[in-house]
Design an enzyme around this catalytic site. Structure first.
Site, mmCIF file in Angstrom:
data_model
loop_
_atom_site.group_PDB
_atom_site.id
_atom_site.type_symbol
_atom_site.label_atom_id
_atom_site.label_comp_id
_atom_site.label_asym_id
_atom_site.label_seq_id
_atom_site.Cartn_x
_atom_site.Cartn_y
_atom_site.Cartn_z
ATOM 1 N N LEU A 52 34.810 45.880 38.301
ATOM 2 C CA LEU A 52 33.916 46.055 39.448
ATOM 3 C C LEU A 52 34.391 47.181 40.359
ATOM 4 C CD1 LEU A 52 33.088 42.353 40.306
ATOM 5 C CD2 LEU A 52 31.594 44.038 39.260
ATOM 6 N N VAL A 64 39.228 40.875 34.351
ATOM 7 C CA VAL A 64 38.189 41.897 34.208
ATOM 8 C C VAL A 64 37.333 42.013 35.462
ATOM 9 C CG1 VAL A 64 36.392 40.459 33.179
ATOM 10 C CG2 VAL A 64 36.494 42.875 32.626
ATOM 11 N N CYS A 65 37.144 40.954 36.176
ATOM 12 C CA CYS A 65 36.261 40.965 37.337
ATOM 13 C C CYS A 65 36.652 42.034 38.359
ATOM 14 C CB CYS A 65 36.203 39.581 37.967
ATOM 15 S SG CYS A 65 35.177 39.505 39.436
ATOM 16 N N PRO A 66 37.804 41.970 39.006
ATOM 17 C CA PRO A 66 38.101 42.977 40.022
ATOM 18 C C PRO A 66 38.342 44.365 39.443
ATOM 19 C CG PRO A 66 39.978 41.515 39.741
ATOM 20 C CD PRO A 66 38.840 40.942 38.936
ATOM 21 N N THR A 69 38.911 36.309 37.132
ATOM 22 C CA THR A 69 39.560 36.708 35.888
ATOM 23 C C THR A 69 39.968 38.167 36.023
ATOM 24 O OG1 THR A 69 37.473 37.366 34.878
ATOM 25 C CG2 THR A 69 38.213 35.107 34.473
#
Length: 67
Positions: free
Chosen positions: A55, A50-52, A48
């Protein structure tokens, strides 16, 4: 959704990745209570937006968190 910043996290156990990649099968926040600062980061699911983004932002500021 209510603002949760500054609120105490509930007690729980879960699989987690800690300390630069170590996988812990039965992680609990209680084991760190009063010992260390903890950044607890959740994201909705893999692949999704927001993930990369989030992080990578944490990784880019790792030195600031280690102070």
């Amino acid at each position: 959704m209510a603002v949760l910043t500054g609120k105490k996290a509930p007690s729980f156990k879960a699989k987690a990745v800690v300390s630069g990649g170590e996988i812990v099968e039965n992680f609990s926040l209680d084991q760190y209570l009063g010992k260390k600062y903890v950044i607890l980061f959740f994201y909705p699911k893999d692949f999704t937006f927001v993930c990369p983004t989030e992080l990578h932002a944490f990784q880019d500021r790792l030195n600031e968190f280690e102070k």
